[in-house]
Motif scaffolding. Structure first.
Motif, short mmCIF file in Angstrom:
data_model
loop_
_atom_site.label_atom_id
_atom_site.label_comp_id
_atom_site.label_asym_id
_atom_site.label_seq_id
_atom_site.Cartn_x
_atom_site.Cartn_y
_atom_site.Cartn_z
N THR A 154 23.51 -12.82 13.64
CA THR A 154 24.41 -12.52 14.19
C THR A 154 24.61 -11.14 14.40
O THR A 154 24.52 -10.77 14.09
CB THR A 154 25.15 -13.22 12.83
OG1 THR A 154 24.78 -14.70 12.48
CG2 THR A 154 26.65 -13.14 13.47
N ARG A 155 25.78 -11.70 15.93
CA ARG A 155 25.98 -10.68 16.69
C ARG A 155 27.29 -10.24 16.36
O ARG A 155 28.42 -10.26 16.07
CB ARG A 155 25.85 -10.74 18.05
CG ARG A 155 24.43 -10.72 18.06
CD ARG A 155 23.06 -9.63 18.04
NE ARG A 155 23.57 -8.33 18.55
CZ ARG A 155 22.84 -7.43 17.92
NH1 ARG A 155 21.58 -7.28 17.12
NH2 ARG A 155 22.80 -6.45 19.47
N ALA A 156 27.29 -8.40 15.92
CA ALA A 156 29.09 -7.55 16.49
C ALA A 156 29.10 -6.97 17.57
O ALA A 156 28.60 -6.37 17.19
CB ALA A 156 29.77 -7.87 15.12
N VAL A 157 30.18 -7.16 18.18
CA VAL A 157 30.61 -6.39 19.20
C VAL A 157 31.85 -5.74 19.45
O VAL A 157 32.58 -6.76 19.74
CB VAL A 157 29.61 -6.98 20.80
CG1 VAL A 157 30.55 -6.23 21.74
CG2 VAL A 157 29.28 -7.71 20.82
N ARG A 158 31.99 -4.89 19.74
CA ARG A 158 33.66 -4.33 19.47
C ARG A 158 34.47 -4.40 20.27
O ARG A 158 33.93 -4.13 21.58
CB ARG A 158 33.02 -2.22 19.17
CG ARG A 158 34.46 -2.08 18.99
CD ARG A 158 34.22 -0.26 18.80
NE ARG A 158 35.55 0.52 18.19
CZ ARG A 158 36.39 0.57 17.45
NH1 ARG A 158 35.88 0.11 16.24
NH2 ARG A 158 37.51 1.53 17.47
N ARG A 159 35.34 -5.30 20.35
CA ARG A 159 36.30 -4.94 21.39
C ARG A 159 37.78 -3.70 21.53
O ARG A 159 37.14 -2.35 20.61
CB ARG A 159 37.49 -5.89 21.19
CG ARG A 159 36.32 -7.50 21.07
CD ARG A 159 37.56 -8.60 20.43
NE ARG A 159 36.34 -10.17 20.71
CZ ARG A 159 37.33 -11.45 19.68
NH1 ARG A 159 38.62 -10.78 18.58
NH2 ARG A 159 36.43 -12.09 20.16
N ASP A 160 37.95 -3.67 22.60
CA ASP A 160 38.44 -2.82 23.04
C ASP A 160 40.44 -1.99 21.50
O ASP A 160 40.66 -1.34 21.57
CB ASP A 160 39.13 -1.84 24.27
CG ASP A 160 38.22 -2.64 25.29
OD1 ASP A 160 37.59 -1.89 24.89
OD2 ASP A 160 38.99 -3.09 26.72
N ASP A 161 40.57 -2.93 20.81
CA ASP A 161 42.07 -3.57 20.18
C ASP A 161 40.91 -2.80 19.31
O ASP A 161 41.79 -2.67 17.93
CB ASP A 161 41.91 -4.81 20.68
CG ASP A 161 40.99 -5.81 19.51
OD1 ASP A 161 40.41 -5.36 19.72
OD2 ASP A 161 42.12 -6.85 19.87
N GLY A 162 39.75 -3.08 18.57
CA GLY A 162 39.13 -2.39 17.31
C GLY A 162 38.27 -3.27 17.07
O GLY A 162 37.68 -3.38 15.29
N SER A 163 38.93 -4.69 17.23
CA SER A 163 38.23 -5.90 16.04
C SER A 163 36.73 -5.74 17.24
O SER A 163 36.74 -5.23 17.64
CB SER A 163 39.05 -6.68 16.88
OG SER A 163 38.72 -7.82 17.64
N TYR A 164 35.96 -7.10 16.65
CA TYR A 164 34.91 -6.88 16.80
C TYR A 164 34.50 -9.20 17.26
O TYR A 164 35.55 -9.67 16.64
CB TYR A 164 33.92 -6.56 16.04
CG TYR A 164 33.48 -5.55 15.43
CD1 TYR A 164 32.55 -5.08 16.06
CD2 TYR A 164 34.35 -5.09 14.78
CE1 TYR A 164 32.29 -3.72 15.75
CE2 TYR A 164 34.40 -3.35 14.77
CZ TYR A 164 33.48 -3.08 15.19
OH TYR A 164 32.88 -1.12 14.38
N SER A 165 33.76 -9.66 18.30
CA SER A 165 33.77 -10.50 18.18
C SER A 165 32.34 -11.25 17.92
O SER A 165 31.30 -10.15 17.69
CB SER A 165 33.45 -9.88 20.20
OG SER A 165 33.01 -11.90 19.72
N ILE A 166 32.14 -11.77 17.15
CA ILE A 166 31.37 -12.56 15.85
C ILE A 166 30.85 -13.62 16.83
O ILE A 166 31.29 -14.79 16.81
CB ILE A 166 31.86 -12.80 14.55
CG1 ILE A 166 32.88 -11.27 13.91
CG2 ILE A 166 30.68 -12.87 13.20
CD1 ILE A 166 32.18 -10.72 13.45
N THR A 167 29.42 -13.90 17.02
CA THR A 167 29.07 -15.03 17.17
C THR A 167 27.39 -14.83 16.32
O THR A 167 26.33 -13.66 16.61
CB THR A 167 28.03 -15.02 19.11
OG1 THR A 167 29.19 -14.66 19.00
CG2 THR A 167 27.38 -16.21 19.34
N GLY A 168 27.39 -16.12 16.01
CA GLY A 168 26.16 -16.40 14.93
C GLY A 168 26.23 -17.68 14.25
O GLY A 168 27.10 -17.93 14.85
#
Length: 598
Positions: free
Chosen positions: A179-193
């Motif tokens: 499962t992947r977590a990519v940081r966004r500009d607003d400090g949250s993360y996009s979680i995929t998996g």
């Protein structure tokens, strides 16, 4: 079959006389939780669980949770209503921090509440158990903004929590997750998996579900070192605390399970879901262990609690069922409780259940000492003891949960194999407990591979020496206690021999020690349980209550004479090493049938 009688007298005796709860209530922060207050609270809790939660246990098993075409999960009839009553009564918040709306009671009290709830309905109890683990992880590692946003309504139970660890290729080997977590500009993360085996991953009992998800950020190290932990709510939370848009978390399916049918075990898919980092990146394993260690004692309590419920049912059946003629009986037929082998099975259940209850509560008292004792040295030692007791409680407790529910079914005879009696449900429900939150083999490996080596073995040897102090107490207590003293001494000797062997073997050949870790852990469970029963018998003798004194003496003596001797018989298995375990390859393990097929 839906009747449940909370064992409040047994619990009150255990708290006051066996595990030293009055001393816990004197620790800073627990002064409001004196014994009288706690006993009164537990009486009310027991009444609630028996009246509101126990009666829906059978219905939950038959009906199960269901995934609807729109992707939502509906729990069995009565579960939503019972959960709302549970939240309104505030039972889940009792052992949680006052700062976020909890009662601030000791963990020991929370363990008793969990026993009562789990005996009433194991499938129902799993939702609050997972929520508590998520709360503790956020408490330890979450930033203040996350705590303020999520904890108040999780503590009340209005919002529930989950642990999202497992993936199809990453079970016990958590480091294999993708499962992947990519940081966004607003400090949250996009979680995929995708995550599997997520208990109460979706349901209709609460308006919000707070998922704690393990994932890997880009460029993170391989294995467990590169894992991070994120809060991924079912619904996003607005700045004013209200619920906003639905997050992109989807329930793909529900697992079809052997037991705990009412508890929805979900496959969850995260498709760019919004998540919030807990703590720092790559600290996910530390956070996971906060959740897991909290849950492991709770899972051990499940073994005790379901065994208690099954025992109550088998005892009632044994008194009602008439079959054959017992020795010395005149005419007609006898209740099966009058036959020696049925008595053996009932006594085995009763003695093991009492021993388990004392062990679980003892572990919980040390948890409380490790957090609230003002003496740093006392806190440190209590934490070591928690490290020793928790894998024993989880593994031995759930192994006995399997064994004792099977005995309860056996007492029912052929009727136990018929689902309508409800005896089979207890056996099916508890079977998972030896598997999840770290299989029992992993608990044994933890005991030998991590806990045994603390301070070069001195930590466990000191605990064993403290247990052995009871030998002199029993020797001074009179002839009624003599067989208990003799058998405890013999079994302590066996456990000490196994411990010294493990320490020596583990340094030179870790596989040798690990090969005997499961029987070694059971040796600890048997000895620690017998030790606690002996403590209870001595304490009961000092109360001046002859009925209580006799019952506790009989339980301790029965356990010492008929159950505890299994400990020494396990010494050979614990110290046999790994030679024969690895002597045959897969083809040889298949035997003649394998050679014929090839």
């Amino acid at each position: 079959m839906d009747h449940y009688q909370p064992p409040l007298a047994d619990l009150a005796f255990a708290l006051e006389h066996v595990v030293g709860y009055p001393e816990i209530a004197k620790l800073p922060g627990f002064e409001h939780a004196d014994l009288d207050t706690v006993v009164e609270l537990l009486e009310q809790c027991g009444d609630f669980m028996a009246a509101a939660v126990a009666p829906i246990n059978r219905q939950g098993d038959v009906q199960g949770s269901r995934l609807q075409p729109d992707g939502t999960v509906v729990t069995p009839d009565g579960f939503k209503e019972a959960y709302h009553q549970y939240v309104e009564a505030g039972w889940g918040s009792v052992p949680l921090p006052e700062e976020y709306g909890g009662g601030g009671f000791p963990r020991t009290v929370g363990v008793v509440i969990q026993e009562l709830m789990t005996s009433a309905n194991m499938a129902f109890s799993l939702c609050p158990l997972l929520t508590q683990g998520a709360i503790e992880a956020i408490l330890h590692y979450g930033e203040d903004t996350l705590k303020e946003r999520y904890l108040p309504r999780m503590v009340t139970g209005e919002w529930t929590g989950t642990m999202n660890l497992t993936e199809p290729q990453a079970g016990s080997d958590v480091g294999a997750l993708t499962t992947r977590a990519v940081r966004r500009d607003d400090g949250s993360y996009s979680i995929t998996g995708q995550k599997i085996f997520i208990t109460y991953g979706d349901h209709d009992m609460a308006e919000q579900i707070v998922h704690l998800v393990l994932a890997r950020t880009p460029g993170a190290a391989d294995g467990t070192r590169g894992i991070s932990c994120f809060i991924v709510p079912k619904y996003l939370v607005n700045d004013d605390g209200s619920l906003g848009a639905r997050n992109t978390v989807e329930t793909v399916s529900l697992e079809h399970k052997l037991g705990i049918h009412a508890s929805p075990t979900c496959v969850l898919s995260y498709e760019g879901a919004t998540g919030y980092l807990i703590g720092e990146e790559s600290r996910g394993m530390r956070i996971m262990f906060i959740m897991m260690n909290s849950a492991r004692l709770g899972v051990g309590v499940q073994g005790l609690a379901v065994a208690e419920r099954a025992y109550q049912q088998s005892l009632a059946y044994a008194q009602e069922r008439r079959q054959g003629l017992a020795t010395g009986a005149a005419g007609g037929s006898s209740a099966i409780i009058d036959f020696p082998d049925v008595r053996r099975m009932l006594m085995t259940q009763r003695a093991h259940i009492a021993a388990l209850r004392y062990l679980m509560l003892l572990d919980a008292t040390y948890v409380d000492r490790s957090t609230n004792d003002p003496d740093p040295a006392a806190r440190a030692r209590a934490d070591e003891i928690v490290g020793i007791l928790t894998p024993i409680c989880k593994s031995f407790g759930t192994d006995l949960g399997n064994e004792l529910t099977s005995l309860a079914l056996q007492i029912h005879g052929g009727m136990g194999f018929i689902e309508e009696t409800g005896a089979a449900q207890h056996l099916r429900d508890i079977r998972i407990a030896a598997i999840y939150e770290g299989t029992n083999g992993i608990q044994a490996a933890d005991l030998v591979g991590r806990k045994l080596g603390v301070r070069d073995g001195d930590s466990m040897l000191e605990f064993l020496a403290a247990m052995r102090e009871i030998e002199d107490e029993l020797g001074n207590a009179g002839m009624d206690f003599e067989t208990i003293r003799k058998e405890l001494r013999r079994q302590f000797d066996a456990l000490e021999e196994a411990t010294c062997w493990m320490l020596a073997a583990g340094r030179d050949d870790p596989d040798a020690a690990l090969s005997g870790s499961t029987p070694y852990l059971r040796m600890w469970g048997l000895c620690a349980g017998a030790w606690m029963l002996a403590r209870a018998a001595l304490a009961a003798a000092a109360t001046g209550d002859p009925v209580l004194a006799e019952s506790q003496l009989v339980l301790a003596r029965f356990h010492a004479e008929q159950l505890l001797p299994q400990c020494a018989s396990l010494l050979g298995a614990a110290t046999a090493g790994s030679r024969d375990l690895f002597a045959l390859d897969a083809g040889q393990l298949a035997g003649e049938a394998g050679r014929v097929r090839s």
